[in-house]
Design a protein around this motif. Structure first.
Motif, short mmCIF file in Angstrom:
data_model
loop_
_atom_site.label_atom_id
_atom_site.label_comp_id
_atom_site.label_asym_id
_atom_site.label_seq_id
_atom_site.Cartn_x
_atom_site.Cartn_y
_atom_site.Cartn_z
N SER A 148 65.18 -37.62 57.51
CA SER A 148 63.58 -38.14 56.88
C SER A 148 63.78 -38.63 55.56
O SER A 148 62.83 -39.30 54.97
CB SER A 148 62.61 -37.00 57.21
OG SER A 148 63.36 -35.87 56.72
N LEU A 149 64.78 -38.27 54.58
CA LEU A 149 64.82 -38.64 53.46
C LEU A 149 66.20 -39.06 52.99
O LEU A 149 67.18 -38.25 53.51
CB LEU A 149 64.22 -37.75 52.47
CG LEU A 149 64.22 -38.18 50.99
CD1 LEU A 149 62.96 -37.34 50.32
CD2 LEU A 149 65.32 -37.79 50.39
N TRP A 150 66.40 -40.23 52.38
CA TRP A 150 67.85 -40.37 51.98
C TRP A 150 67.75 -40.39 50.34
O TRP A 150 66.95 -40.51 49.74
CB TRP A 150 68.05 -41.85 52.29
CG TRP A 150 68.23 -42.20 53.77
CD1 TRP A 150 68.38 -41.57 54.81
CD2 TRP A 150 68.55 -43.54 54.28
NE1 TRP A 150 68.58 -42.14 55.89
CE2 TRP A 150 68.55 -43.60 55.84
CE3 TRP A 150 68.57 -45.00 53.74
CZ2 TRP A 150 68.59 -44.62 56.34
CZ3 TRP A 150 68.70 -45.86 54.34
CH2 TRP A 150 68.69 -45.74 55.78
N HIS A 151 68.83 -39.82 49.82
CA HIS A 151 69.28 -39.56 48.56
C HIS A 151 70.50 -40.38 47.75
O HIS A 151 71.62 -40.23 48.40
CB HIS A 151 69.14 -38.26 47.81
CG HIS A 151 69.36 -37.92 46.60
ND1 HIS A 151 68.26 -38.16 45.71
CD2 HIS A 151 70.29 -37.74 45.93
CE1 HIS A 151 68.82 -37.87 44.52
NE2 HIS A 151 69.98 -37.69 44.42
N PHE A 152 70.15 -41.13 47.02
CA PHE A 152 71.27 -42.30 46.51
C PHE A 152 71.25 -41.96 44.81
O PHE A 152 70.21 -41.44 44.55
CB PHE A 152 70.93 -43.63 46.64
CG PHE A 152 71.58 -44.08 48.34
CD1 PHE A 152 72.73 -44.36 48.68
CD2 PHE A 152 70.64 -43.90 49.29
CE1 PHE A 152 73.18 -44.64 49.89
CE2 PHE A 152 70.71 -44.14 50.54
CZ PHE A 152 71.96 -44.55 50.74
N LEU A 166 76.04 -51.32 49.76
CA LEU A 166 75.27 -50.28 50.50
C LEU A 166 73.97 -49.59 50.07
O LEU A 166 73.00 -49.49 50.64
CB LEU A 166 76.51 -49.05 50.51
CG LEU A 166 76.00 -47.78 51.14
CD1 LEU A 166 75.53 -47.55 52.39
CD2 LEU A 166 77.15 -46.58 50.62
N VAL A 167 74.22 -49.54 48.78
CA VAL A 167 72.89 -48.81 48.12
C VAL A 167 71.77 -49.82 48.08
O VAL A 167 70.66 -49.64 48.63
CB VAL A 167 73.09 -48.42 46.55
CG1 VAL A 167 71.79 -48.10 45.90
CG2 VAL A 167 74.04 -47.54 46.57
N GLU A 168 71.94 -51.38 47.82
CA GLU A 168 70.85 -52.47 48.19
C GLU A 168 70.53 -52.43 49.61
O GLU A 168 69.17 -52.47 49.69
CB GLU A 168 71.54 -53.75 47.70
CG GLU A 168 72.07 -53.86 46.20
CD GLU A 168 72.43 -54.97 45.72
OE1 GLU A 168 72.33 -55.71 44.73
OE2 GLU A 168 73.38 -55.48 46.58
N ALA A 169 71.49 -52.38 50.71
CA ALA A 169 71.06 -52.35 52.10
C ALA A 169 69.94 -51.18 52.28
O ALA A 169 69.01 -51.11 52.93
CB ALA A 169 72.13 -52.34 52.92
N ALA A 170 70.39 -49.83 51.67
CA ALA A 170 69.67 -48.61 51.69
C ALA A 170 68.15 -48.84 51.22
O ALA A 170 67.28 -48.05 51.96
CB ALA A 170 70.35 -47.45 51.20
N LEU A 171 68.16 -49.56 50.06
CA LEU A 171 66.69 -49.71 49.50
C LEU A 171 65.98 -50.70 50.07
O LEU A 171 64.96 -51.15 49.76
CB LEU A 171 67.02 -49.66 47.95
CG LEU A 171 67.18 -48.36 47.43
CD1 LEU A 171 67.93 -48.70 45.98
CD2 LEU A 171 66.06 -47.50 47.54
N GLY A 172 66.51 -51.57 51.18
CA GLY A 172 65.95 -52.82 51.69
C GLY A 172 65.47 -52.54 53.20
O GLY A 172 66.15 -51.71 53.65
N GLU A 174 63.69 -51.94 56.82
CA GLU A 174 63.31 -50.61 57.39
C GLU A 174 64.00 -49.43 56.96
O GLU A 174 65.27 -49.49 57.18
CB GLU A 174 62.98 -50.89 58.90
CG GLU A 174 62.02 -52.16 59.09
CD GLU A 174 61.54 -51.93 60.66
OE1 GLU A 174 62.33 -51.04 61.55
OE2 GLU A 174 61.01 -52.88 61.09
N ARG A 175 63.47 -48.45 56.49
CA ARG A 175 64.06 -47.33 56.30
C ARG A 175 63.42 -45.91 56.10
O ARG A 175 62.05 -45.97 56.02
CB ARG A 175 64.90 -47.55 54.88
CG ARG A 175 63.81 -47.88 53.63
CD ARG A 175 64.37 -47.97 52.47
NE ARG A 175 63.50 -48.50 51.20
CZ ARG A 175 62.54 -47.75 50.93
NH1 ARG A 175 62.09 -46.75 51.10
NH2 ARG A 175 61.78 -48.37 49.81
N PRO A 176 63.69 -44.83 55.93
CA PRO A 176 62.92 -43.66 55.62
C PRO A 176 62.53 -43.73 54.32
O PRO A 176 63.08 -44.66 53.55
CB PRO A 176 63.66 -42.32 56.32
CG PRO A 176 65.33 -43.03 55.98
CD PRO A 176 65.26 -44.49 56.26
#
Length: 345
Positions: A148-152, A166-172, A174-176
């Protein structure tokens, strides 16, 4: 503007009826002098693990949050040591993969180093590590897809071009909900980090940044936490930490500030990770913001009072007493290494 305390509460959506946190990033084996001597004069070295994201995961687990760590390790003794240590901390490590071609990263820490005016010097040996080969494909791991939550943190995009993607994709897309700790480490950057870290922070839902690192990254004109909020207006929640003085949380246009606990500091490394874990714990429990900030300070004090990155939390009842304490009692509390938290004389 400071909103009423009850208005400063927000809880991210749960997945499958529960809140789970996936923390993504590299963890290394750390070497440091056990007697706090300088590294170049020490006769022996102690071993521990060091990784911002796994630190957050272990402290979340300490607080009873379902925490997962997602990473890559070398097929070596150091990697097995890291995996065992994080797993023993109550963290789900099922999404940690072994790389037979690349090693586990290492670091050497020298507390009270004369070359740093008595501060801590850290030397990294992580180039070409297993974790540096991570890329956007990591987001396909079930541990991430069901969280339910990702932490980077801002460390990961500095490790390699694939880690940056990876980090750019995680913050762009659809995502939690995504939590992002700026966590600026100049030693790991080969280029100016300021534009990228600002863009990543602007794309996250919850952001942690120190006032000092914001000044180092984006200019000395950022004199107050409110200046940082003006620079980073997009995150739903922005937490600006002002060292040993206080932390300020911004919820939209509203804000709340809580002074830090007085702590007999043994080693400062890892305190920011602990603070993030404590604050996120409060958020996931649906706590009002002042309790989230206090929980961050309490957890940070546990890290500050030990030579490694991870220290034991007080008993649950003791934590609750601190969370409920009057402002006067909170401000008079002193945290001494090896002892229970208590009010200063």
């Amino acid at each position: 503007m400071t909103a009423p305390e009850q208005d400063l509460t927000w809880r991210p959506p749960a997945r499958d009826g529960r809140h789970t946190v996936a923390c993504v990033g590299e963890t290394m084996v750390s070497f440091f002098p056990p007697d706090e001597a300088a590294l170049d004069t020490a006769d022996t070295l102690a071993l521990d693990t060091a990784g911002a994201e796994s630190n957050v995961a272990m402290y979340l687990a300490d607080h009873g949050i379902d925490a997962r760590w997602v990473s890559r390790l070398g097929d070596d003794a150091f990697g097995r040591r890291v995996l065992r240590r994080v797993s023993e901390g109550g963290v789900d490590v099922s999404a940690v993969r072994t790389d037979s071609r690349r090693p586990t990263g290492l670091l050497f820490k020298s507390p009270k180093d004369p070359a740093r005016n008595g501060g801590t010097r850290v030397s990294y040996y992580r180039k070409g590590s297993a974790a540096s080969a991570m890329g956007p494909y990591v987001l396909d791991e079930a541990a991430l897809r069901t969280a339910s939550l990702w932490h980077f943190t801002g460390i990961t995009p500095a490790l390699s071009p694939t880690c940056r993607r990876l980090v750019e994709a995680a913050l762009g897309g659809e995502r939690p909900t995504v939590s992002f700790d700026v966590n600026y480490r100049p030693a790991v950057w080969q280029e100016s980090a300021a534009p990228l870290l600002r863009a990543l922070a602007q794309s996250a839902d919850i952001v942690f940044v120190g006032l000092d690192e914001a000044q180092e990254l984006w200019g000395s004109a950022l004199r107050e936490p409110g200046d940082v909020r003006s620079l980073l207006p997009s995150p739903r929640i922005l937490v600006v930490k002002d060292g040993a003085r206080s932390a300020t949380a911004f919820f939209g246009d509203a804000q709340a500030r809580v002074p830090a606990l007085a702590v007999d500091v043994v080693e400062p490394v890892g305190a920011g990770d602990a603070f993030a874990a404590g604050f996120l714990t409060g958020i996931l429990r649906g706590e009002p913001v002042h309790r989230c900030l206090r929980l961050g300070h309490i957890t940070a004090a546990s890290a500050l009072s030990v030579p490694g990155d991870h220290g034991p939390l007080p008993a649950a009842g003791e934590i609750e007493d601190l969370l409920k304490a009057s402002e006067q009692d909170w401000c008079s509390t002193r945290w001494a290494a090896g002892s229970r938290a208590g009010c200063a004389a």
